[in-house]
Structures are given as structure tokens and as C-alpha cells.
Design a protein around this motif. Structure first.
Motif, short mmCIF file in Angstrom:
data_model
loop_
_atom_site.label_atom_id
_atom_site.label_comp_id
_atom_site.label_asym_id
_atom_site.label_seq_id
_atom_site.Cartn_x
_atom_site.Cartn_y
_atom_site.Cartn_z
N ILE A 66 0.87 -1.19 0.00
CA ILE A 66 0.00 0.00 0.00
C ILE A 66 0.90 1.23 0.00
O ILE A 66 1.62 1.48 0.97
N GLY A 67 0.85 2.00 -1.09
CA GLY A 67 1.67 3.21 -1.17
C GLY A 67 1.26 4.22 -0.10
O GLY A 67 0.08 4.31 0.25
N ALA A 68 2.24 4.97 0.40
CA ALA A 68 1.98 5.84 1.55
C ALA A 68 0.93 6.91 1.27
O ALA A 68 0.21 7.33 2.17
N MET A 69 0.80 7.34 0.00
CA MET A 69 -0.18 8.41 -0.30
C MET A 69 -1.55 7.84 -0.65
O MET A 69 -2.45 8.60 -1.04
N THR A 70 -1.72 6.55 -0.48
CA THR A 70 -3.04 5.96 -0.71
C THR A 70 -4.01 6.49 0.33
O THR A 70 -3.70 6.51 1.53
N ILE A 103 -2.63 6.70 4.37
CA ILE A 103 -2.06 5.71 5.28
C ILE A 103 -0.70 6.20 5.79
O ILE A 103 -0.34 5.98 6.95
N GLY A 104 0.04 6.91 4.94
CA GLY A 104 1.34 7.45 5.38
C GLY A 104 1.16 8.46 6.50
O GLY A 104 1.90 8.47 7.50
N GLY A 105 0.15 9.33 6.34
CA GLY A 105 -0.13 10.32 7.39
C GLY A 105 -0.60 9.65 8.68
O GLY A 105 -0.25 10.07 9.78
N HIS A 106 -1.37 8.61 8.52
CA HIS A 106 -1.85 7.85 9.68
C HIS A 106 -0.65 7.33 10.49
O HIS A 106 -0.66 7.39 11.73
N LEU A 107 0.37 6.87 9.77
CA LEU A 107 1.56 6.35 10.46
C LEU A 107 2.48 7.47 10.92
O LEU A 107 3.22 7.32 11.88
N LEU A 140 6.70 -2.62 11.75
CA LEU A 140 5.72 -1.58 12.13
C LEU A 140 5.79 -1.25 13.62
O LEU A 140 5.71 -0.08 14.01
N GLU A 141 5.96 -2.27 14.44
CA GLU A 141 5.98 -2.00 15.89
C GLU A 141 7.16 -1.10 16.27
O GLU A 141 7.03 -0.20 17.11
N SER A 142 8.30 -1.31 15.62
CA SER A 142 9.46 -0.47 15.96
C SER A 142 9.22 0.98 15.52
O SER A 142 9.68 1.92 16.16
N TRP A 143 8.49 1.14 14.43
CA TRP A 143 8.15 2.50 13.98
C TRP A 143 7.20 3.17 14.99
O TRP A 143 7.39 4.32 15.38
N VAL A 155 3.41 0.53 2.91
CA VAL A 155 3.13 -0.44 3.97
C VAL A 155 3.04 -1.80 3.28
O VAL A 155 2.24 -1.97 2.35
N GLU A 156 3.84 -2.75 3.72
CA GLU A 156 3.87 -4.07 3.10
C GLU A 156 3.13 -5.04 4.01
O GLU A 156 3.56 -5.30 5.14
N VAL A 157 2.02 -5.56 3.51
CA VAL A 157 1.19 -6.46 4.32
C VAL A 157 1.31 -7.88 3.76
O VAL A 157 0.82 -8.15 2.66
N PRO A 158 1.97 -8.78 4.48
CA PRO A 158 2.12 -10.15 3.95
C PRO A 158 0.78 -10.88 3.90
O PRO A 158 -0.10 -10.61 4.72
N ASP A 159 0.63 -11.78 2.93
CA ASP A 159 -0.58 -12.63 2.92
C ASP A 159 -0.54 -13.48 4.18
O ASP A 159 0.44 -14.18 4.43
N PRO A 160 -1.60 -13.47 4.98
CA PRO A 160 -1.58 -14.26 6.21
C PRO A 160 -1.71 -15.75 5.89
O PRO A 160 -2.34 -16.11 4.90
N PRO A 161 -1.12 -16.61 6.72
CA PRO A 161 -1.32 -18.04 6.52
C PRO A 161 -2.81 -18.37 6.61
O PRO A 161 -3.56 -17.67 7.31
N GLY A 162 -3.24 -19.42 5.92
CA GLY A 162 -4.67 -19.75 5.82
C GLY A 162 -5.33 -20.01 7.16
O GLY A 162 -6.53 -19.82 7.30
#
Ligand SMILES: Cc1cc2nc3c(=O)[nH]c(=O)nc-3n(C[C@H](O)[C@H](O)[C@H](O)COP(=O)(O)OP(=O)(O)OC[C@H]3O[C@@H](n4cnc5c(N)ncnc54)[C@H](O)[C@@H]3O)c2cc1C
Length: 272
Positions: A66-70, A103-107, A140-143, A155-162
């Protein structure tokens, strides 16, 4: 009040402007937060991030970027975003705000009650960040808990395991108000035992936090009875009294909502 508006065309120029202007400059994305500051607290220089090509949501091999300016409305309307992120995004203010808030502003703001941060933590999201010493990837937590320096690129969101089960809960005084408490949990049900629980809560600390002692206490056991989970959560949150509610009320609410989210995830049929 801001008196200079900069429109850099490259990441390097945006970073350089901020570096050279020291504390007098602020990055600007959607502006819902920056433009909401009192005139005497506003930065003199605004460095707009809108020409840096940071928009868009793309599916990559192992997740979604997800690009930061989304904007949050674009996230809500995307068909490739995880349903739990959709749900959290729908709790964010109203459409007018979501149309400009990014989303970038949110972070960048990292509010205590940020709606999307808890669910992003449960999904193991990572950030690509441009810094003066180059591009880095950050947990993300360290940020959220650490130094927030540089420009979030995506923001890189991995596909969660099933078999990962995710649930979110929130409460706000009105549909338009900030969340009082925003909670998200993820866990696995390993033959009737909780495994890999992540419990993230907003509104109980300066930033969103993971309740690691709660996660550890749940690991390897069947989900305890409601009163036990609620007491566990209540013992590990320390909200403040403010205009939205007393510390005692928020503690009670956090315990109720986290327990509800845990039970909801626990009772899911191993789904995304
Ligand atoms: C009326 C109103 C209602 C709101 N409702 C909610 C709500 O319901 N839930 C919620 O969680 N929040 C809410 N917010 C808080 C905030 O607006 C949002 O979290 C929003 O996502 C901020 O995004 P923005 O693009 O507008 O940020 P901006 O105001 O442009 O920037 C905010 C901060 O982030 C920094 N920043 C911006 N982009 C980046 C980047 N890419 N990298 C690094 N730093 C960056 C800026 O320098 C600035 O310090 C609300 C705010 C207002 C004014």
C-alpha cells in the motif's frame, strides 16, 4: 501558519528540504492532521509528498503493498485488501476525511487510537522508509514505539497463513469520533490451544501497543473463560482520563473489547 509550500518531485529532494529546514518543515500528505494544528503550532514550511509517486495498492508475490499516499477511502474500496483492514478502515471518521487522509499520514501521526495500526500489527505489516542514509525496511511496531524518522514509502502487508484467525473490535462515542478503544487480535487454534497470538490495542497508551504479557499468558492453552481474559487485559493496560472517558472506563472497555475479539477469532473456522 505555514508560509512556504514546497512540492518536491523526488524523494531525495523531499528529504533534503526537510533536512535543510530543520524543525521548521513538516511533510504534508492529506493534511487532515497538519492543517488541524493551531496557527502558532503550525510549521513554517510544508513539504508536500503528492508528487513522489507514492500512491496505489498492488499485489506482490507474497502480499499487498500500500503506497503511503493511498487514501483511506481507496483502501476501503480496494478488492485486494484484507477484509480485517477494510473493517478497521470503515471505522475511521467519515468518507470526507477518508477521501483525503492517507495511510502514510496515519503512520506519521501514530495517534494513540489510530484505527488501522492495531490490525496492521496483527498482520505483521512492515514499512519501507526513505531516510537520509537510504531506504530501509522497518517492523511496524518499531516505527510506532521508536523513532519515526524519514518518509514512509509503503506499507507491506504479507498474505496471512490460511489458518490465521483475525478479529477486530472498536468503540467510539459517535460514528464520526475517534475511537476510544481500537483492538485487533490474530491467533491460531492449534488442536484446541492458542498459538501465535498478537493482541494490539489503541487508546490505552501514548501509541497503539501490543499486549505481550497477555499474548504470552494465552500461549499454549485453550482460550480461558471470559472473566479471566478480561482481568488479564485490564491488568496490562494503563489508559489516561481525558475528554473521551475516565481511565477506569477505558480499562473496562479495553478488557471487554479485547476479550470479545479473542473469542470471535477463536470461534472462527480457520479463515482469512
Ligand atoms: C476530523 C478528523 C477526524 C479524524 N478521525 C480519525 C479517526 O477516526 N481515526 C483515526 O485513526 N484518525 C483520525 N484522525 C487522525 C488523522 O487525520 C488520520 O490518522 C489521517 O490518516 C492522517 O493522514 P493525513 O494524510 O491527513 O496526514 P497529514 O495531516 O498530511 O500528516 C500527518 C503527519 O504525518 C506526517 N506524514 C505524512 N505522510 C507521511 C509519510 N509518508 N511518511 C512520514 N510521515 C508522514 C506529516 O509530516 C504529519 O506530521 C482524524 C483527524 C481529523 C482532523
Amino acid at each position: 501558519m505555514a508560509s512556504h509550500f514546497h512540492v518536491p518531485e523526488t524523494i531525495e529532494d523531499a528529504l533534503r528540504l526537510r533536512r535543510e529546514l530543520h524543525g521548521a518543515a513538516s511533510f504534508l500528505a492529506g493534511g487532515t492532521e497538519v492543517n488541524n494544528r493551531k496557527a502558532k503550532e503550525a510549521p513554517e514550511h510544508l513539504v508536500w509528498l503528492g508528487r513522489l509517486g507514492l500512491g496505489g495498492i498492488t499485489h506482490r508475490d507474497e502480499g499487498v503493498s500500500i503506497g503511503a499516499m493511498t487514501t483511506l477511502q481507496e483502501i476501503l474500496e480496494s478488492e485486494i485488501i484484507h477484509p480485517a483492514i477494510h473493517q478497521a478502515t470503515s471505522n475511521h471518521a467519515n468518507r470526507n476525511i477518508r477521501n483525503v487522509a492517507t495511510i502514510g499520514g496515519h503512520l506519521g501521526v501514530c495517534r494513540s487510537c489510530a484505527d488501522l495500526i492495531p490490525v496492521l500489527l496483527t498482520l505483521g505489516a512492515r514499512l519501507r522508509v526513505a531516510t537520509d542514509s537510504g531506504e530501509i525496511e522497518r517492523d511496524l511496531e518499531s516505527w510506532v514505539l521508536g523513532e519515526r524518522d524519514g518518509i514512509v514509502l509503503s506499507v507491506e502487508v504479507p498474505d496471512p497463513p490460511g489458518d490465521l484467525r483475525i478479529a477486530i473490535e472498536n468503540h467510539s462515542r459517535t460514528a464520526n469520533d475517534l475511537s476510544l478503544i481500537a483492538a485487533a487480535v490474530s491467533l491460531r487454534n492449534d488442536a484446541g490451544r492458542v498459538r501465535n497470538a498478537i493482541v494490539a490495542v489503541g487508546g490505552v497508551s501514548r501509541t497503539v501497543i501490543r499486549l505481550r504479557p497477555v499474548e504470552a499468558a494465552l500461549d499454549g492453552r485453550p482460550l480461558p473463560a471470559r472473566h479471566e481474559v478480561e482481568a488479564l487485559v485490564a491488568a496490562h493496560v494503563d489508559p489516561i482520563t481525558d475528554i473521551r472517558g475516565s481511565a477506569a472506563f477505558k480499562r473496562h472497555l479495553a478488557a471487554t473489547l479485547v476479550e470479545r475479539a479473542l473469542r470471535s477469532a477463536w470461534n472462527q473456522e480457520g479463515c482469512r
